[in-house]
Design a protein around this motif. Structure first.
Motif, mmCIF file in Angstrom:
data_model
loop_
_atom_site.group_PDB
_atom_site.id
_atom_site.type_symbol
_atom_site.label_atom_id
_atom_site.label_comp_id
_atom_site.label_asym_id
_atom_site.label_seq_id
_atom_site.Cartn_x
_atom_site.Cartn_y
_atom_site.Cartn_z
ATOM 1 N N TYR A 179 -3.090 6.665 19.834
ATOM 2 C CA TYR A 179 -3.346 5.494 18.999
ATOM 3 C C TYR A 179 -2.129 4.568 19.007
ATOM 4 C CZ TYR A 179 -7.196 8.202 17.035
ATOM 5 O OH TYR A 179 -8.340 8.928 16.884
ATOM 6 N N ARG A 180 -2.415 3.290 18.994
ATOM 7 C CA ARG A 180 -1.363 2.311 18.788
ATOM 8 C C ARG A 180 -0.853 2.460 17.361
ATOM 9 N NH1 ARG A 180 -0.528 -1.898 21.855
ATOM 10 N NH2 ARG A 180 0.794 -3.588 21.106
ATOM 11 N N ASP A 181 0.430 2.271 17.173
ATOM 12 C CA ASP A 181 1.022 2.491 15.853
ATOM 13 C C ASP A 181 0.312 1.705 14.760
ATOM 14 O OD1 ASP A 181 4.552 2.878 16.807
ATOM 15 O OD2 ASP A 181 2.873 4.278 16.800
ATOM 16 N N SER A 182 -0.088 0.482 15.061
ATOM 17 C CA SER A 182 -0.654 -0.381 14.026
ATOM 18 C C SER A 182 -2.023 0.092 13.527
ATOM 19 C CB SER A 182 -0.765 -1.818 14.538
ATOM 20 O OG SER A 182 -1.596 -1.877 15.681
ATOM 21 N N VAL A 183 -2.655 1.011 14.243
ATOM 22 C CA VAL A 183 -3.984 1.479 13.811
ATOM 23 C C VAL A 183 -3.982 2.959 13.417
ATOM 24 C CG1 VAL A 183 -5.065 -0.225 15.318
ATOM 25 C CG2 VAL A 183 -4.883 2.159 16.084
ATOM 26 N N LYS A 184 -2.858 3.628 13.597
ATOM 27 C CA LYS A 184 -2.790 5.050 13.242
ATOM 28 C C LYS A 184 -3.119 5.247 11.774
ATOM 29 C CE LYS A 184 0.564 6.756 16.643
ATOM 30 N NZ LYS A 184 1.947 7.222 16.869
ATOM 31 N N GLY A 185 -3.952 6.251 11.514
ATOM 32 C CA GLY A 185 -4.342 6.534 10.138
ATOM 33 C C GLY A 185 -5.510 5.712 9.647
ATOM 34 N N ARG A 186 -5.887 4.670 10.403
ATOM 35 C CA ARG A 186 -7.025 3.830 10.009
ATOM 36 C C ARG A 186 -8.177 3.917 11.007
ATOM 37 N NH1 ARG A 186 -6.576 -1.537 9.881
ATOM 38 N NH2 ARG A 186 -5.014 -1.637 11.547
ATOM 39 N N PHE A 187 -7.861 4.068 12.276
ATOM 40 C CA PHE A 187 -8.881 4.117 13.330
ATOM 41 C C PHE A 187 -8.982 5.543 13.873
ATOM 42 C CE2 PHE A 187 -8.590 -0.573 14.955
ATOM 43 C CZ PHE A 187 -8.736 -1.017 13.646
ATOM 44 N N THR A 188 -10.198 5.923 14.262
ATOM 45 C CA THR A 188 -10.427 7.235 14.869
ATOM 46 C C THR A 188 -11.309 7.076 16.089
ATOM 47 O OG1 THR A 188 -10.309 8.294 12.687
ATOM 48 C CG2 THR A 188 -11.253 9.575 14.500
ATOM 49 N N ILE A 189 -10.809 7.532 17.230
ATOM 50 C CA ILE A 189 -11.600 7.514 18.453
ATOM 51 C C ILE A 189 -12.221 8.891 18.656
ATOM 52 C CG2 ILE A 189 -9.647 8.118 19.953
ATOM 53 C CD1 ILE A 189 -10.884 6.244 22.082
#
Length: 121
Positions: free
Chosen positions: A59-69
């Motif tokens: 994950y890109r740092d800016s989406v870690k913890g918010r996005f899940t692939i």
């Protein structure tokens, strides 16, 4: 012929959620690393998440913890669950099948047509 078809984009308020889907055909999906990229107006396309055949994720740092692939190999589909969206997440989101070698032959990467995500403040 490789086809990647994204769906699930739309308009959402800040703090909301969306789930993007990418249905793949024409590739050996089960062994292919898949990813999601996004491109905002006037900016370069950037990688935001990827998942290997063994389900290792990046994950890109800016989406870690918010996005899940995630991926469903039975359905040849990769997903991107996006939570706690902010206006900075507004962009066109693209599905990407990474290049791979199949039976000794190089297979180029492929892109979907994109799905627009707009987050209002």
């Amino acid at each position: 012929q490789v086809q990647l078809v994204e769906s699930g984009g739309g308009l959402v308020q800040a703090g909301g959620s969306l789930r993007l889907s990418c249905a793949a055909s024409g590739i050996t999906f089960t062994i292919n690393t898949m990813g999601w990229y996004r491109q905002a107006p006037g900016k370069q396309r950037e990688s935001i998440a990827s998942i290997t055949s063994g389900s290792t994720t990046y994950y890109r740092d800016s989406v870690k913890g918010r996005f899940t692939i995630s991926r469903d190999n039975a359905k040849n589909t990769v997903y991107l669950q996006m939570d706690n969206l902010t206006p900075e997440d507004t962009a066109m989101y693209y599905c990407h099948a990474y290049p791979q070698v199949v039976a000794g032959s190089f297979v180029e990467g492929s892109w979907g047509q994109g799905t627009q995500v707009t987050v209002s403040s």
